[in-house]
Enzyme design. Structure first.
Site, PDB file in Angstrom:
ATOM      1  N   CYS A 382       0.811  -1.167   0.138  1.00  0.00           N
ATOM      2  CA  CYS A 382       0.045   0.153  -0.074  1.00  0.00           C
ATOM      3  C   CYS A 382       0.972   1.143  -0.085  1.00  0.00           C
ATOM      4  O   CYS A 382       1.562   1.617  -0.987  1.00  0.00           O
ATOM      5  CB  CYS A 382      -0.981  -0.176   1.174  1.00  0.00           C
ATOM      6  N   HIS A 508      -3.790  -5.236   0.317  1.00  0.00           N
ATOM      7  CA  HIS A 508      -3.294  -5.550   1.711  1.00  0.00           C
ATOM      8  C   HIS A 508      -3.245  -7.290   1.591  1.00  0.00           C
ATOM      9  O   HIS A 508      -4.212  -7.737   2.294  1.00  0.00           O
ATOM     10  CB  HIS A 508      -4.023  -4.950   2.880  1.00  0.00           C
ATOM     11  N   GLU A 510      -1.986  -9.189   3.261  1.00  0.00           N
ATOM     12  CA  GLU A 510      -1.461  -9.846   4.601  1.00  0.00           C
ATOM     13  C   GLU A 510      -2.679 -10.108   5.154  1.00  0.00           C
ATOM     14  O   GLU A 510      -2.677 -10.821   6.300  1.00  0.00           O
ATOM     15  CB  GLU A 510      -0.661  -8.791   5.705  1.00  0.00           C
TER      16      GLU A 510
END
Ligand code: GLN
Length: 550
Positions: A382, A508, A510
């Site tokens: 990001c 994102h 993750e």
């Protein structure tokens, strides 16, 4: 009909209610039951989206674009399921719904009160996920600590549900702390007794007490807790500190937490827990064959919870690679051109973290430059991806003024610019580009090699984007956009062509890494870091050999 397990907490915060709830859910899921978890938070914010990470840790984003508590991340990582807006409810959201209804005239003539209107809305939301026969068991974690003024309406709602439901449809677990007094060499049960008493005064009687403890609970202590807290001795569960959160399901299984719940709920159609994959993961995690050191460049590095999902994704990716991932936190504010080699010394990979605002961005840009020029594996997420674009524009394309309009609204080279749809947005809460969006990936690129797919979906949380007016110049100079949103053309992935591993993503990744499905970019990043470390070691030993010969 779904059954409900409520998890409350006492004595102190940060006891790990989320991990206990997720571990119990994992065990029940492994026994063949359909389980989900939800969290009720007692604060007034409608969601944690506007909270500073220092206050509340990372903001976790679900597929449907809800900004939620980080515990939802644990639920997804443990259970390998998606959660949604419905899985995280705050006091703010409850009041907002009730007040909106009041304005619409839904309660005409009535005085709107905490009991029954607020508690009814809490109960409605607590039961919501159980309505469509999607789940056998709904676990509800009540945020905060028993005794807090703010959590009273939630505890009251649990009391009413406990009273309304058949006995076997509802289990209440209370998680507490049994402190060890080193000087007296004794575990102390008094805080737990008081906490259970407080819960009972609020009308809720726990069925199970889970005790966080640094020392094993003796049979005598268990009996004492059972006696004073009015539960069966086998319902006193020891939750000793674990070396990793991923071990907690196994320790809870050993303590039979799942079986005690199943017995209380009168559920008999379960099998032995199928935890094969979980144990295989744990084995790899606990006995790694290699080690890599990854630098995490961010501005909230003092607070572990600010980058929770990133750190957990590294745990998953490390296990796949049978490699211990050591994270070195590097504060971006203190990186300068002069000290960058020293700050990043010894790293095998560099991750530039997401973030907002101007603080620390120049340090991030300097770190990216170092990774690009030294073939150090690089991964930008990001804001990290946006910094990689700015660095390339400044130092390769020669656009010295390149910046993001987030940090420099007047820049003459807005390489990163506010998204068109964001220009009319003024309210801050829940207004970013949030949740899952598709991304099409160009064949033959690093991104394609990583995902093995031309179309993926990942989650987002941002307002700014890569400015496509610069794309041609970037691509001609070797930084390509290998992933784009198929509808809008928004650049989702950038990568460097002449670099062993250099990738930045606007989304994102993750947020979608789980124990059973580690996120592929993290997996490949660690693999690249491993190769980087091996090459470094090979060079070192050749130099040594040469020195010995001469
Ligand atoms: N501040 C940047 C944006 O809003 C990056 C956001 C992030 O890193 N999550 O676009």
């Amino acid at each position: 009909m779904a059954k409900y397990i409520f998890v409350t907490g006492g004595v102190t915060s940060s006891l790990g209610k989320g991990i206990i709830a997720a571990s119990l859910a994992k065990l029940l899921q492994a026994r063949g039951l359909r389980v989900t978890i939800q969290k009720f938070d007692p604060y007034i914010n409608v969601d944690p989206g506007t909270l500073n990470p220092y206050e509340h840790g990372e903001c976790y984003v679900t597929e449907d674009g809800a900004e939620t508590d980080l515990d939802l991340g644990h639920y997804e990582r443990f259970l390998n399921i998606y959660t949604s807006q419905a899985n995280n409810v705050t006091t703010g959201r409850i009041y907002q719904t009730v007040i909106n209804k009041e304005r619409e005239g839904a309660y005409l003539g009535k005085t709107v009160q905490v009991i029954p209107h607020i508690t009814d809305e809490i109960k409605r939301r607590m039961l919501l996920l159980g309505k469509n026969n999607e789940y056998d068991i709904i676990i509800t974690e009540i945020g905060g600590t028993v005794g807090d003024i703010e959590s009273l309406p939630f505890v009251e709602a649990v009391r009413q549900l406990q009273w309304e439901m058949p006995e076997e449809d509802c289990v209440v677990i209370h998680l507490t702390l049994i402190p060890y007094l080193r000087a007296a060499k004794e575990l102390k049960t008094k805080p737990t007794q008081h906490s259970v008493k407080m819960l009972s005064q609020e009308g809720v009687h726990p069925d199970i007490i889970v005790c966080r403890t640094e020392e094993p609970l003796s049979a005598e202590i268990r009996r004492k807790i059972a006696l004073f807290c009015n539960v069966k001795t086998e319902a006193v569960i020891e939750a000793a500190d674990a070396s990793t959160i991923y071990e907690v399901p196994l320790t809870m299984m050993h303590e039979k937490l799942d079986l005690i719940c199943l017995k209380k709920m009168n559920i008999a159609n379960y099998h032995e827990p199928d935890l094969g994959k979980w144990k295989e993961f744990l084995d790899k995690l606990k006995y790694p064959k290699n080690k890599v050191t990854i630098g995490l460049i961010g501005k909230y590095i003092e607070l572990q919870d600010a980058y929770k999902s990133i750190l957990e994704s590294f745990v998953h990716a490390g296990a796949v690679n049978e490699c211990k991932v050591q994270i070195v936190n590097v504060h971006s504010e203190f990186i300068t051109d002069a000290n960058v080699p020293e700050k990043l010394f010894g790293l095998d990979g560099l991750l530039v973290a997401p973030g907002f605002g101007h603080r620390g961005v120049e340090g991030k840009i300097i770190a990216v430059k170092y990774a690009r020029e030294n073939n150090l594996p690089f991964f930008g997420i990001c804001l990290g991806m946006q910094m990689a674009a700015i660095e390339f524009a400044r130092n390769v394309l020669g656009l010295k003024e390149a910046h993001s309009t987030e940090m420099d609204p007047a820049t003459t080279e807005p390489v990163i610019d506010l998204m068109e749809q964001q220009k009319k947005v003024t309210a801050k809460g829940g207004t970013m580009r949030l949740g899952a969006y598709p991304c099409s990936i160009t064949e033959g690129t690093l991104a394609y090699k990583i995902y093995h797919s031309g179309l993926i979906s990942e989650r987002h949380r941002h307002r700014w984007e890569f400015n496509n007016a610069y794309l041609q110049r970037f691509e001609q100079a070797g930084m390509i956009a290998s992933g784009k949103n198929p509808e809008s053309g928004l650049v989702e992935i950038i990568e460097l062509q002449n670099h062993p591993f250099f990738i930045g993503v606007q989304y994102h990744p993750e947020l979608k890494s789980t124990v059973e499905q580690p996120q592929p970019i993290f997996v490949h990043f660690i693999k690249a870091a491993k190769e980087f470390a091996e090459t470094k070691n090979a060079i070192k030993s050749t130099v040594l050999q040469n020195e010995m010969i001469s």
